[in-house]
Design an enzyme around this catalytic site. Sequence first.
Site, PDB file in Angstrom:
ATOM      1  N   CYS A 133     -19.216 -27.082   8.818  1.00 40.88           N
ATOM      2  CA  CYS A 133     -19.848 -25.930   8.171  1.00 40.88           C
ATOM      3  C   CYS A 133     -19.733 -26.018   6.649  1.00 40.88           C
ATOM      4  O   CYS A 133     -18.699 -25.688   6.074  1.00 40.88           O
ATOM      5  CB  CYS A 133     -19.190 -24.646   8.673  1.00 40.88           C
ATOM      6  SG  CYS A 133     -19.863 -23.167   7.909  1.00 40.88           S
ATOM      7  N   CYS A 136     -19.054 -22.751   4.892  1.00 33.52           N
ATOM      8  CA  CYS A 136     -17.682 -22.247   5.036  1.00 33.52           C
ATOM      9  C   CYS A 136     -16.729 -23.036   4.128  1.00 33.52           C
ATOM     10  O   CYS A 136     -15.826 -22.468   3.535  1.00 33.52           O
ATOM     11  CB  CYS A 136     -17.183 -22.409   6.472  1.00 33.52           C
ATOM     12  SG  CYS A 136     -18.345 -21.908   7.727  1.00 33.52           S
ATOM     13  N   ASP A 137     -16.898 -24.342   4.064  1.00 37.43           N
ATOM     14  CA  ASP A 137     -15.862 -25.200   3.484  1.00 37.43           C
ATOM     15  C   ASP A 137     -16.265 -25.943   2.210  1.00 37.43           C
ATOM     16  O   ASP A 137     -15.423 -26.591   1.591  1.00 37.43           O
ATOM     17  CB  ASP A 137     -15.421 -26.247   4.531  1.00 37.43           C
ATOM     18  CG  ASP A 137     -14.865 -25.583   5.782  1.00 37.43           C
ATOM     19  OD1 ASP A 137     -14.267 -24.501   5.646  1.00 37.43           O
ATOM     20  OD2 ASP A 137     -15.043 -26.127   6.878  1.00 37.43           O
TER      21      ASP A 137
END
Length: 321
Positions: A133, A136-137
């Site tokens: 992701c 997300c990261d």
Amino acid sequence: MRQVIIVGSGPAGYTAAIYAARANLHPLLIASSVEAGGELMKTTEVENYPGFADGIQGPELMMAMQAQAERFGTEIVLDDVTNLELDGEVKRVTLGNGDVHEALTVIFATGSAYRKLGLADEERLSGHGVSWCATCDGFFFRQKTIAVVGGGDSAMEEATFLTRFAEKVYVVHRKDSLRASKAMQDRAFNDPKIEFLWNKEVAHIYGDDLVTGIGVVDTVDGTESTIDLSGLFIAIGADPRTHLVHGQLDLNADGTIAVDGRSSRTNIAGVFAAGDVIDPTYRQAVTAAGSGTVAALDAEHYLAALPKELLASAESQPATV
Ligand code: NDP
């Protein structure tokens, strides 16, 4: 007892809920304890969902769908389904908290789960440099060198997004041409931070506590090489999430749930399936939404044909507006 329980909270689940709620079926939607909203919660800009000329953020789109479903009386539970008993007129849905809900119909819209490379160190280094992701990261890889694996739209989207943070982004693809759409390809090709490594497969992920590099094998001549990097984003597609219905619903060879023609009807009466879990080909937010519509209409028709006494035993509350 409910008339309709919907399992899944992506575009298919929420759209099925909007239609079922507006049909006065007062659906219960099980949205998952950790991933409510589905894969679009992990996406950035969605530019191809009709009605948003300037694009919309994935999470914003999903929250709007949820609000629309709730506006018409959908009840949403943030929990995971742990067991489904689909045979018979009354279906039973068990949740992680132990609650058991009964319904005359179930719409199964659980989407798909990210594919893994299947490498020994993939799980161990997940969250320590290996990710599925970018939204997300990506932030953790400021000024770093990273790689994205895959040749589809997801890989192009992730790679392009990650150039916001990373100094350099390799795209590692096992072939010499991409599966991604022309527009997504062009965007990646024109990005000076992205370098394509063609005909390469990731064979190793190196690192003790954090990822330090990958080993790749050339798919044409078999030569091996090592690339130093700190992050590996895996974007190689997804598989339908069907583990809850194995042994109950018929599946196709590709793992999707088998439905009757263009309908959402599964092999069990009263059980309908929609979205990515039945679709190996198109897998778009808008096609999933359309599929959710089909499932709600099919459920509505099925319920309309049931004996009145049975229907009377299921609750039917008025929509809230
Ligand atoms: P795809 O199935 O389209 O592509 C997967 C890619 O990963 C392929 O290039 C495939 O290689 C490669 N791959 C698969 N397994 C492996 C493996 N084990 N090792 C190495 N490489 C592997 O998946 P996507 O997630 O990219 O896209 C899914 C759907 O979602 C598509 O319909 C896509 O159009 C859509 N999508 C749309 C977006 C948008 O429009 N904004 C954004 C993201 C996705 P090969 O080509 O060799 O098979």
